[in-house]
Design a protein around this motif. Structure first.
Motif, PDB file in Angstrom:
ATOM      1  N   SER A  95      17.674 -32.118 -23.266  1.00 24.01           N
ATOM      2  CA  SER A  95      16.615 -31.320 -22.650  1.00 24.01           C
ATOM      3  C   SER A  95      16.779 -31.400 -21.140  1.00 24.01           C
ATOM      4  O   SER A  95      17.327 -32.373 -20.615  1.00 24.01           O
TER       5      SER A  95
ATOM      6  N   TYR B  73       9.699 -30.994 -20.993  1.00 24.61           N
ATOM      7  CA  TYR B  73      10.939 -30.235 -20.879  1.00 24.61           C
ATOM      8  C   TYR B  73      10.633 -28.780 -20.558  1.00 24.61           C
ATOM      9  O   TYR B  73       9.578 -28.264 -20.888  1.00 24.61           O
TER      10      TYR B  73
ATOM     11  N   HIS C  16      13.512 -26.730 -21.071  1.00 19.39           N
ATOM     12  CA  HIS C  16      14.476 -26.218 -22.051  1.00 19.39           C
ATOM     13  C   HIS C  16      14.801 -27.379 -22.981  1.00 19.39           C
ATOM     14  O   HIS C  16      15.351 -28.394 -22.560  1.00 19.39           O
TER      15      HIS C  16
ATOM     16  N   LEU D 290      19.615 -27.939 -25.108  1.00 20.01           N
ATOM     17  CA  LEU D 290      20.804 -27.351 -24.497  1.00 20.01           C
ATOM     18  C   LEU D 290      22.016 -28.192 -24.864  1.00 20.01           C
ATOM     19  O   LEU D 290      21.888 -29.327 -25.306  1.00 20.01           O
TER      20      LEU D 290
ATOM     21  N   SER E 274      25.952 -24.186 -23.318  1.00 18.24           N
ATOM     22  CA  SER E 274      24.790 -23.461 -22.769  1.00 18.24           C
ATOM     23  C   SER E 274      24.790 -23.492 -21.246  1.00 18.24           C
ATOM     24  O   SER E 274      24.460 -22.494 -20.596  1.00 18.24           O
TER      25      SER E 274
ATOM     26  N   SER F 242      25.224 -20.158 -18.822  1.00 24.36           N
ATOM     27  CA  SER F 242      24.258 -19.825 -17.779  1.00 24.36           C
ATOM     28  C   SER F 242      24.958 -19.687 -16.432  1.00 24.36           C
ATOM     29  O   SER F 242      24.688 -18.753 -15.676  1.00 24.36           O
TER      30      SER F 242
ATOM     31  N   LEU G 187      16.358 -20.786 -17.299  1.00 21.55           N
ATOM     32  CA  LEU G 187      17.567 -21.560 -17.020  1.00 21.55           C
ATOM     33  C   LEU G 187      18.450 -20.867 -15.987  1.00 21.55           C
ATOM     34  O   LEU G 187      18.964 -21.514 -15.069  1.00 21.55           O
TER      35      LEU G 187
END
Length: 167
Positions: free
Chosen positions: A43, A71, A73, A76, A80, A84, A148
């Motif tokens: 996270s 968190y 996100h 991940l 990921s 991004s 993100l």
């Protein structure tokens, strides 16, 4: 007296010396990741989200003792992060997984030089143990987390690879 314990996962934000190597390498098109953690999830929380949470907790009129693992996100993984960065930089990111044996040697070498210099470093044998411990998933979502890609954009902006309108 009520006490809240905040156990934040990885906190991302621009200008952080602990994540500088990560974003410096991403800006060059490379994600360096520990091979031992290739399949682990983690996270993260944007520093702005964590700041909002701390201010909100400070304003609570009826304090409650609690442990919070916030968190932005929840789950991940290294791909990921690379995806991004690719979207943010509009260029491919090559992921380089460092073998566990090499990470161990590097961590012990960093520990040795840290003892000689008297300056703690981000990478250490202890940190490597944390990385190898498995998934690190926080339990409490923050409201309206910073996306993100926005976190990535802010963290990569100091490296000059973004247009001014994108930063």
């Amino acid at each position: 007296m009520a006490i809240s314990v905040i156990r934040a996962p990885a906190v991302l934000g621009p200008g952080d010396s602990a994540t500088y190597p990560l974003f410096s390498n991403l800006a060059k098109g490379i994600l360096v990741a520990p091979g031992s953690a290739r399949n682990f999830c983690f996270s993260i929380i944007d520093v702005a989200d964590l700041s909002k949470l701390l201010v909100a907790l400070a304003k609570v009129t009826t304090p409650v003792s609690e442990r919070i693992a916030p968190y932005g996100h929840a789950r991940l993984d290294w791909p990921s992060i690379a995806q991004s960065a690719q979207r943010t930089l509009n260029r491919p990111i090559r992921t380089l997984y460092i073998p566990p044996w090499l990470m161990k040697i590097a961590a012990h070498a960093v520990d040795f030089f840290a003892r000689l210099s008297g300056k703690a470093q981000v990478i250490s044998a202890d940190k490597l143990g944390e990385v190898n411990a498995g998934d690190w998933i926080a339990e409490h979502p923050v409201e309206n987390p910073v996306p993100l890609d926005e976190t990535m954009r802010r963290c990569l902006a100091p490296f000059g690879n973004l247009n001014a309108k994108d930063a």
